[in-house]
Every structure is written in C-alpha cells, then in structure tokens.
Design an enzyme around this catalytic site. Structure first.
Site: not given
Length: 388
Positions: A78, A80, A110, A142-143, A170, A361
C-alpha cells in the site's frame, strides 16, 4: 504493451528516499505517487491494471511483467501512510534520513521499504526473461481499513489466472506470516426521544440503551477471553468499546447516542456470525425501545471490514514462501493487512516484508538498510523461480 528497456537501475534505498517525500497520508490523492511508480514500471510492463475506488483521485495500480500465462506471482503493497500530527520527530518525517544503518521517515517501515524493493526490481524483471508473470500491485488507503485493496483484488483475480502466490510486503522482518486477525468496526446509533429531565416519562433516553448495549459488549468480550489461555492473544477474538457519544445537557433526556465498537476476530472464527450476534443484541434493545416509543430506532453503519488471513497448510503461497525463507512454518500476527482481502477472492496469500512492526506508526519510524537488502535478495529469488 510491449516490454521496453527500463531506466537505469536505482537501488531500493534511493527509491525509498523518493517515496518518503510523497506525503501520502490516508485519504489523500494517489496521483503523484502513482505517476512516480508508473515512470519506473509502465514502459517495461507487459500489462497494466488501473482499479479506482469511489473517491476521485484515489486509484490502485498494478503492472505485469512477463507473459500472460498461469502460475503468476503478485507482490503487493500500500502507498498510504499514517499521519504525523502530534508526534515528536527528531527527523523531518517526509524526508528520508540515513544514520547508523537505518533510514528514518514516515512510511519507511510501513510499507514504502517494500515498495522501493519492488520498483528497484523492474530492470531485473525485464532482464530475467520470465516464463511466468510477476505482478507489482500498489493499493491505497490500507491504514484506514483496507479501503482500496478490494477493488484491485477483484480486478486482478479476473485477469490473472491460477496465481501461485500473493505476497503482501507488510513488515515481518522477512519472515513468512500466514494468519492474522480480521478487523471490523461499526457505529451503532440509538435514537430515543428528547424531553426535559424533570419529566423523564415523556422521553426515552438513548444514552441508557446505548450503555446497556455497551455492557453486553463487555460481557461478550469477557466470554471470548475465557476461550483461549492467557498468553495466546494471537488466537483470542477481542472486542473494543471504542466510543460512546450522546447527550447535550444535564437537564435534557438524550435523544441520540452513538457507540463505536470494533472486533478483532481470530483466524478460524466466524466474524460474520459474531457481527450478526451483536446486531441482534442491538435489535432486541430496539424492540424494547419501540414498545415505549414507536419512533425510536437503532441504526448500523459499518466503518470497515477487513477479513482475517486464515492459515492453509496446502497453500501454494505458503509453500513458496517457506521455500524462499527456509522457515518450517508460517507465523501468526495480531495486526490486520490486505492479505485477507486477496485470500477472500480466492488468491493464495502470505505476508513477508522488510522491517519490524515495532517501528511502524511511531515517531522516528525507521527501517534497517540490512532489511532492504534482505528484501531485494528475496525478490531476486522469486524472479529466478519464475524464470525456470
């Protein structure tokens, strides 16, 4: 499309530095980052898929390298990233900073590190003279609940026959993961009847029914906790009472209260059955409310529904992943990914990518250069597998 000579080789590290500069926080346009990806992939690809979602400016893209035959592989990631607001960074979050064998920046772990290795492999994909195809797939948002992936998964499943494996990159420190929990989030709104608090018999408190519903969720969560031994949280289905919002003043009977609840369903559990059980609890309260006030109601709004990734020992994806990494078995993780989305449309899927989820994150997110190198080697082995 016919294959063309790709641009000069760039390292994954160099491409990662480019990718970090795109502030692709979930919900923003994918136009710029997709144009960058296309500039590396499109001329050399033998086919392309564009799978937009319902929001203008947000698109999934995928590129095929090699012939249009069965037995293909899909590498998926992903584009994003999560926001940086209210986080204290030592480095500029949208500028890649390399120090002591690490690259810092939002999304390095990520999961733009995997995207960088995918893109860096394009010249190798062309030179390899693939006998079976490899797809590079890039999804959006995705997030915030794997919002983009379903559109691409459905489209690519139509066009790519007998896929051997989907590998979602991931961060797993290049270990194979073959199961994770699903995630379901829903708003339940209780609509009562407003009245002055001195005359409660003239109203119907939405707050009271929302709290009763919330108490039932807590009881159900306690039931789940008894089903799995302590210390085996990856096999435990869990509920979270995320938000309760209702009421306007101390002297007003609340006519509206909204509850947000979420479910992390363990692989092998029937998430749909649990959701229906919880909705039945709310509808039973609605029936009671309507006996007092016919205009009362309960409304449901699904925020997102991410399927679990369920282990399958006969999976061609698992067999391939274990062979490439030397592991004896797949692993389980607690977080959700797009892997369950691909598996749901019938594509054998595993997770394997560079970096550790422990770095994702958070402020000063980073990925080890060594992990990028390991990912590059992994993709080279996949290319070799598709060339014989």
């Amino acid at each position: 499309m016919s294959p063309k000579i790709p641009q000069a080789f760039q390292s994954a590290k160099s491409i990662l530095c480019d990718l970090v500069r795109f502030e692709t926080v979930s919900g923003t346009s994918t136009d710029e980052i997709n144009a960058y990806i296309a500039s590396h992939c499109e001329a050399a690809a033998t086919d392309r898929i564009i799978a937009p979602g319902p929001v203008p400016g947000q698109q999934n893209i995928a590129f095929r390298f090699g012939p249009d035959v069965s037995g293909g592989l899909i590498l998926s990631g992903h584009t994003d990233v999560v926001p940086v607001q209210d986080q204290k960074w030592s480095h500029p979050p949208f500028v890649a900073t390399e120090r002591d064998g690490r690259i810092y920046g939002r999304g390095t772990c990520d999961m733009k590190g995997f995207l960088a290795s995918m893109i860096a492999a394009v010249p190798k994909l062309v030179d390899a003279k693939l006998k079976r195809p490899i797809w590079l797939a890039f999804t959006y948002d995705e997030e915030t609940g794997c919002l983009g992936a379903p559109y691409l998964a459905e489209e690519i499943a139509k066009q790519a026959t007998d896929i051997e494996a989907v590998i979602v990159g991931e961060p797993t420190e290049m270990s194979v993961v073959d199961q994770h929990k699903g995630a379901f989030v829903e708003y339940v709104t209780f609509n009562g009847v407003s009245a002055h608090s001195s005359l409660p018999w003239l109203g119907l408190s939405a707050n009271e029914y929302a709290i009763r519903f919330s108490a039932q969720l807590i009881t159900l969560n306690e039931e789940f906790s008894q089903e799995v031994p302590v210390g085996e949280g990856d096999r435990m289905t869990t509920l979270n009472l995320a938000q309760i919002n209702g009421g306007t003043a101390h002297n007003i009977i609340s006519d509206k209260c909204r509850v947000m609840w979420s479910l992390r369903c363990a692989p092998g559990q029937d998430a749909d059955a649990i959701v229906q059980r919880i909705r039945a609890m709310a509808r039973a309260l609605e029936a009671e409310m309507q006996r007092h006030a016919t205009e009362a109601s309960v409304e449901f709004e699904t925020v997102f529904d991410v399927p679990p990734l369920a282990a399958n020992t006969a999976s061609t994806a698992l067999r391939l992943g274990l062979g490439m990494t030397g592991q004896n078995a797949g692993q389980s993780v607690n977080y959700g990914t797009e892997a369950g989305v691909y598996q749901k449309v019938g594509l054998p899927t595993i997770i394997c990518g560079p970096g550790s989820i422990e770095q994702a994150h958070k402020p000063d997110e980073w990925i080890a250069v060594q992990q990028l190198d390991a990912c590059d080697s992994f993709i080279e082995r996949l290319i070799a597998h598709q060339s014989v």
